[in-house]
Structures are given as structure tokens and as C-alpha cells.
Scaffold this motif. Sequence first.
Motif, PDB file in Angstrom:
ATOM      1  N   VAL A  93       0.620  -1.254  -0.029  1.00 53.82           N
ATOM      2  CA  VAL A  93      -0.053   0.134   0.097  1.00 53.82           C
ATOM      3  C   VAL A  93       0.933   1.444   0.153  1.00 53.82           C
ATOM      4  O   VAL A  93       1.545   1.532   1.281  1.00 53.82           O
ATOM      5  CB  VAL A  93      -0.816   0.031   1.191  1.00 53.82           C
ATOM      6  N   SER A 219      -9.475   7.044  -6.135  1.00 56.33           N
ATOM      7  CA  SER A 219      -8.309   6.265  -5.858  1.00 56.33           C
ATOM      8  C   SER A 219      -8.286   5.846  -4.570  1.00 56.33           C
ATOM      9  O   SER A 219      -8.086   4.315  -4.459  1.00 56.33           O
ATOM     10  CB  SER A 219      -7.165   6.777  -6.463  1.00 56.33           C
ATOM     11  N   GLN A 223      -9.093   1.783  -3.316  1.00 52.17           N
ATOM     12  CA  GLN A 223      -8.054   1.011  -2.323  1.00 52.17           C
ATOM     13  C   GLN A 223      -8.647   0.547  -1.246  1.00 52.17           C
ATOM     14  O   GLN A 223      -8.484  -0.965  -0.785  1.00 52.17           O
ATOM     15  CB  GLN A 223      -6.848   1.933  -2.015  1.00 52.17           C
ATOM     16  N   TRP A 227      -8.651  -3.425  -0.320  1.00 51.20           N
ATOM     17  CA  TRP A 227      -8.008  -4.167   0.570  1.00 51.20           C
ATOM     18  C   TRP A 227      -8.866  -4.647   1.681  1.00 51.20           C
ATOM     19  O   TRP A 227      -8.488  -5.547   2.586  1.00 51.20           O
ATOM     20  CB  TRP A 227      -6.814  -3.155   1.274  1.00 51.20           C
TER      21      TRP A 227
END
Length: 323
Positions: A93, A219, A223, A227
Motif C-alpha cells: 500500500v 483512488s 484501495q 484491501w
Amino acid sequence: MILSTLEEILIQLCFAIFLLGTIFSWSNLTIYSTNQTRSFSKKIMVVGRLCITGLLVIRWLVADHLPLSNFYESFLFLAWSFTLVSLLLDKKVQNDWLDAIIAPSVMITYTFATLGLPKEMQQITVLVPALQSNWLMMHVSMMILSYGALLFGSLLAVTLLTLSPVGSTNPELRLNTTNLSIYIGKKNSTKEFPSVPLVQAMEDKKSSELLYFEFYKASLIDQLDYWSYRIIGMGFPILTLGILSGAVWANESWGAYWSWDPKETWALITWLIFAIYLHLRMTRGWAGTKAAVVASLGFAVVWMCYLGVNLLGKGLHSYGWFT
């Protein structure tokens, strides 16, 4: 004597480190961020992982058994589980949001363990006969590790819902590469695409700020969704192993694989919630806010299973817990 002194030092040091990590990670995300501050924040988290690992190892050496015999030790292990998840994601990440979520999570969990629980519960004691089994390491460690993974994955879903609530009308950005223009408007709009030339959007200060903010937000949401799914997918099989090993241990200790004890019942509810979540994602294609709602429900259910049952009820799992 030396180990006890070192333990006291690490108890104070862990709190200071994770408090400092929280301040720096939030500052990097919201106020001021440079390569130096981000690097310092990462180093703080590394030191924090080492300190809380050392604290658990010391208790293990002094007690001569895995430090999972009471509520205090399980909370320390849960905080350590959060740092383990962050360690697994640290290289994958490339964003400041990871430490901004992990650091306060560890700090709050650790602070509750050291300041919120009675001092009597924090003392190292001999295992009661019911816990003197080789299954202690397998069952309890698997359950706490799964709680750490599921709570963190669900927390990412809660963050996603904070950024993009269900039913929100956030602007949608679509780029037309043919004539270099961009559409800024409502999602699923029927307006012809595009509406604003890209050069004009970049030159106009207000439009360029909107472009940057919306692209960054989109974005970040992607993410968090990605995750959250991956971490919950990692925690679910660990939870399954924990429940199965607990059933075998229960049969050895109590003569039955399942007794519908409050802890067992809520563990089953937790398993079902996350099984539904994974089923909806893999077979129905749910993602984004819809999946995040289910994961957020799982966040509350895990805390009820881990903390609420021991505060509100009494059952076969009351050893070393609140009564």
C-alpha cells in the motif's frame, strides 16, 4: 526482576510510540506531508511493532505459557494482530492512509487494555486447570488473529462509507482520450460526454482542484474496497480454524463439540456475517458501498462477540474475563 522492570518500561513506551505514530500519520494525511515525515512515521510504527512484540514475549517468558490467559493479554495480542496486518500490507500500500488507520486502532486497543482494565487482571497468573491444554495456543491465537484481520478489514469498509455514503451523489469524472476532454457531473448521467476540455479544466483553478480531489478520493475508495475485501478474505479462514479447534477442545474438556454458550453463539453469528459478505462479493459481484455496509455490520458483530459477550453475559468462556 529484570524482566518485570523491562515490562514496565515497554508498557509506557508502547503508549508513547503509538500516540506519536497517530499524530504523525494523521498529519501526513491531512496537514503536511514530505518524504521525511512519511519515513519518520513508518519508522515509528516499526519501533511500535517491536515494542509490543517484546512486551508479549516477556509475559510469555515470565508466565511460561502463551500470554492469552485473560482479557488484558488478549487485548495486547489483538493490538499486536493489528500491527501484523499492517506489516503484511506495508510494502503493498503506497499511501498514507494505512498508518493513519492502524496507529489509532492500536493505540485505542492498547490504551483500553492498560488503563481501562483492573490492575488485578493485568497481573501474570498461573493458568486455571480448564486452560491447561495444548489447544490454548491453537484456538485462542487463531481467534484473536482472525478478530484482528476482520476488524481491520471492516474498519476499512467503515472508512469507505464515511468517504462515500450509500446513496451519495459524488461527482463522476470521465476522461475522453479522443479529444482530450473531461466530463464532471452526476454519476450515470445521460448528458453527452464530454463537457469540459481537459486543458481548460487544468488551467482553471477551481476545476483543477476538483479534478485532483475527486481523482484522489476515487483512488482512495478503490484501495479501501480492494484491501477490505482481501483482509477479510484472509481473516475468514483463520476464524474458521479457530472455531473448529475450539470445538475439538470443547469436546475434550466438556464432552460436547457445541454447547450454544454465548461466546460460541456469537462466534457462529460472526462467521455467518462474513460468509455472507464473501458470498455476495464472489457470486453477486457486490463491491463499494453495498459490500461495505455488510462489512460494517461485521465490525459491530465482532466487537459484540469479543467484548460485549464478556461484559453482558456469563458462560463457559468466562475464565480470566469479566464476571
